[in-house]
Write a protein that holds these residues in place. Structure first.
Motif, PDB file in Angstrom:
ATOM      1  N   ARG A 257       4.489  -8.283  -9.335  1.00 33.83           N
ATOM      2  CA  ARG A 257       3.524  -9.078  -9.208  1.00 33.83           C
ATOM      3  C   ARG A 257       2.042  -8.058  -9.412  1.00 33.83           C
ATOM      4  O   ARG A 257       1.957  -7.158  -8.855  1.00 33.83           O
ATOM      5  N   LEU A 258       1.262  -8.522 -10.251  1.00 33.90           N
ATOM      6  CA  LEU A 258       0.006  -7.841 -10.383  1.00 33.90           C
ATOM      7  C   LEU A 258      -0.750  -8.729  -9.227  1.00 33.90           C
ATOM      8  O   LEU A 258      -1.268  -9.630  -9.107  1.00 33.90           O
ATOM      9  N   MET A 259      -1.180  -7.641  -8.284  1.00 32.32           N
ATOM     10  CA  MET A 259      -2.069  -8.149  -7.223  1.00 32.32           C
ATOM     11  C   MET A 259      -3.624  -8.100  -7.480  1.00 32.32           C
ATOM     12  O   MET A 259      -4.285  -8.862  -6.767  1.00 32.32           O
TER      13      MET A 259
ATOM     14  N   TRP B 134      -3.648  -2.721  -8.602  1.00 32.80           N
ATOM     15  CA  TRP B 134      -2.253  -2.627  -7.994  1.00 32.80           C
ATOM     16  C   TRP B 134      -1.137  -3.673  -8.503  1.00 32.80           C
ATOM     17  O   TRP B 134      -1.737  -4.955  -8.510  1.00 32.80           O
ATOM     18  N   VAL B 135      -0.045  -3.294  -8.185  1.00 24.75           N
ATOM     19  CA  VAL B 135       1.018  -4.135  -8.521  1.00 24.75           C
ATOM     20  C   VAL B 135       1.935  -3.944  -7.329  1.00 24.75           C
ATOM     21  O   VAL B 135       2.049  -2.872  -6.705  1.00 24.75           O
ATOM     22  N   PHE B 136       2.554  -5.022  -7.156  1.00 32.33           N
ATOM     23  CA  PHE B 136       3.634  -5.171  -5.967  1.00 32.33           C
ATOM     24  C   PHE B 136       4.998  -5.401  -6.455  1.00 32.33           C
ATOM     25  O   PHE B 136       5.138  -6.304  -7.358  1.00 32.33           O
TER      26      PHE B 136
ATOM     27  N   PHE C   3      -2.681  -4.552   3.487  1.00 35.77           N
ATOM     28  CA  PHE C   3      -2.452  -3.209   2.430  1.00 35.77           C
ATOM     29  C   PHE C   3      -3.639  -3.507   1.420  1.00 35.77           C
ATOM     30  O   PHE C   3      -4.184  -2.539   1.169  1.00 35.77           O
ATOM     31  N   GLY C   4      -3.898  -4.691   0.894  1.00 39.49           N
ATOM     32  CA  GLY C   4      -4.657  -4.669  -0.433  1.00 39.49           C
ATOM     33  C   GLY C   4      -6.047  -4.328   0.109  1.00 39.49           C
ATOM     34  O   GLY C   4      -6.688  -3.700  -0.458  1.00 39.49           O
ATOM     35  N   ALA C   5      -6.391  -4.763   1.391  1.00 44.05           N
ATOM     36  CA  ALA C   5      -7.737  -4.865   1.874  1.00 44.05           C
ATOM     37  C   ALA C   5      -7.984  -3.200   2.196  1.00 44.05           C
ATOM     38  O   ALA C   5      -8.915  -2.669   1.958  1.00 44.05           O
TER      39      ALA C   5
ATOM     40  N   SER D 107       5.359 -10.123   3.977  1.00 39.88           N
ATOM     41  CA  SER D 107       4.762 -11.190   4.215  1.00 39.88           C
ATOM     42  C   SER D 107       3.469 -11.174   3.454  1.00 39.88           C
ATOM     43  O   SER D 107       2.920 -10.020   3.207  1.00 39.88           O
ATOM     44  N   ASP D 108       2.726 -12.497   3.191  1.00 33.78           N
ATOM     45  CA  ASP D 108       1.591 -12.353   2.517  1.00 33.78           C
ATOM     46  C   ASP D 108       0.296 -11.639   3.505  1.00 33.78           C
ATOM     47  O   ASP D 108      -0.476 -11.010   2.932  1.00 33.78           O
ATOM     48  N   GLU D 109       0.538 -11.913   4.616  1.00 30.24           N
ATOM     49  CA  GLU D 109      -0.429 -11.451   5.406  1.00 30.24           C
ATOM     50  C   GLU D 109      -0.315  -9.996   5.416  1.00 30.24           C
ATOM     51  O   GLU D 109      -1.332  -9.052   5.433  1.00 30.24           O
TER      52      GLU D 109
END
Length: 305
Positions: free
Chosen positions: A91-93, A78-80, A59-61, A52-54
């Motif tokens: 995707r480049l995050m 980071w990349v997902f 994770f990104g935070a 999920s985007d959430e």
């Protein structure tokens, strides 16, 4: 993804390319679909199931908070990758990805690509295999090596750095061998030969190039129209005695959770009984699995003198 978030909170700034979290080993309940790799200066989060985007935001935070501690003032990249066994979206995050993107492992340099394709140019789980090849070459200076299913020729780099005189890299994908040629150039190596051929129509040429002191085979477990382990590995194995010098070694790899090491051992016993089983190489500790037979199998065989 709590186990992954807990790991992120303890990360150090990486130097070499390496896996840092391996949920697929089944040792982190709830994270079986997740893996985190370092390809400095970029992190790669891979999922084999929808995320999920959430959860991606969580994770990104967490990664940003840790990065601010271990690399203050440096941008976080980071990349997902969302993938299954045959396709992927990348995707480049955050941040950016260098172009060209060159990483290091044990002093060797390799080009990688994180924003396109299923694979990235360097299989991190094969680190111990490359170390073994480098050590073998150091102990057998001037050795002659055949690297089958060579992909980006990382085994070739390890062999030549260890002291091999020549490595013949064979892969039916000419684009993969171009990656391999660039990896040789990145490391200032000579002695690499590149054969863009289908293995099963090239036996005559390989036999003329033989004998080899080491044959490496790291085929895909399943690649429609190219190689299916259950039916094609036997065709490869039965040819090995004709390719090896007396005392030569064969390093056979299998990365299928459905086939255990007994598959290869029984295959060799049936198709190439003159070869002697020597050992199974250990995988990097981060790749620990609840069942070792599901994980990468790297088996060493020898043709007695």
């Amino acid at each position: 993804m709590q186990a992954l978030l807990d790991l992120v909170a303890t990360l150090d700034k990486p130097h070499d390319a390496a896996r840092v979290f391996h949920g697929r080993g089944g040792l982190h309940p709830g994270c079986e679909h997740l893996a985190l790799d370092a390809y400095p200066p970029v992190w790669l989060l891979t999922s084999y199931a929808p995320v999920s985007d959430e959860d991606l935001a969580r994770f990104g935070a967490a990664l940003q908070a840790r990065w601010d501690v271990i690399a203050p003032g440096e941008p976080l990249n980071w990349v997902f990758q969302q993938r299954d066994e045959v396709r992927a979206s990348n995707r480049l995050m955050a941040g950016s990805v260098p172009e060209p993107h060159v990483v290091q492992e044990d002093g060797a340099r390799y080009g990688v690509h994180l924003l396109r394709g299923l694979n990235h140019g360097l299989f991190l789980d094969m680190r111990e295999g490359r170390r073994w090849v480098r050590d073998w070459a150091h102990q057998h200076p001037g050795g002659k090596v055949l690297n089958l299913f060579a992909y980006s020729c990382a085994f070739s780099v390890a062999a030549l750095q260890g002291g091999a005189a020549e490595v013949h890299n064979l892969d039916m994908a000419s684009g993969a061998l171009q990656l391999g040629q660039r990896n040789h150039a990145l490391n200032g190596l000579n002695g690499g030969r590149f054969l863009a051929h289908d293995l099963f129509s090239t036996w005559g040429k390989l036999k003329r190039l033989a004998p080899f002191d080491l044959v490496i085979a790291d085929p895909p477990s399943y690649q429609k129209g190219s190689f299916v382990a259950e039916k094609d590995y036997a065709r490869l194995v039965r040819r090995l005695p004709d390719l090896l010098a007396p005392g030569g070694r064969a390093l056979l790899c299998l990365n299928s959770p459905k086939l255990g090491s007994s598959f290869l051992r029984e295959l060799v016993a049936a198709e190439a009984p003159t070869l002697r089983f020597v050992a199974r190489l250990a995988n990097p500790p981060v790749y620990a699995d609840v069942d070792a037979e599901r994980s990468l199998k790297v088996l060493l065989f020898e043709l007695p003198r």
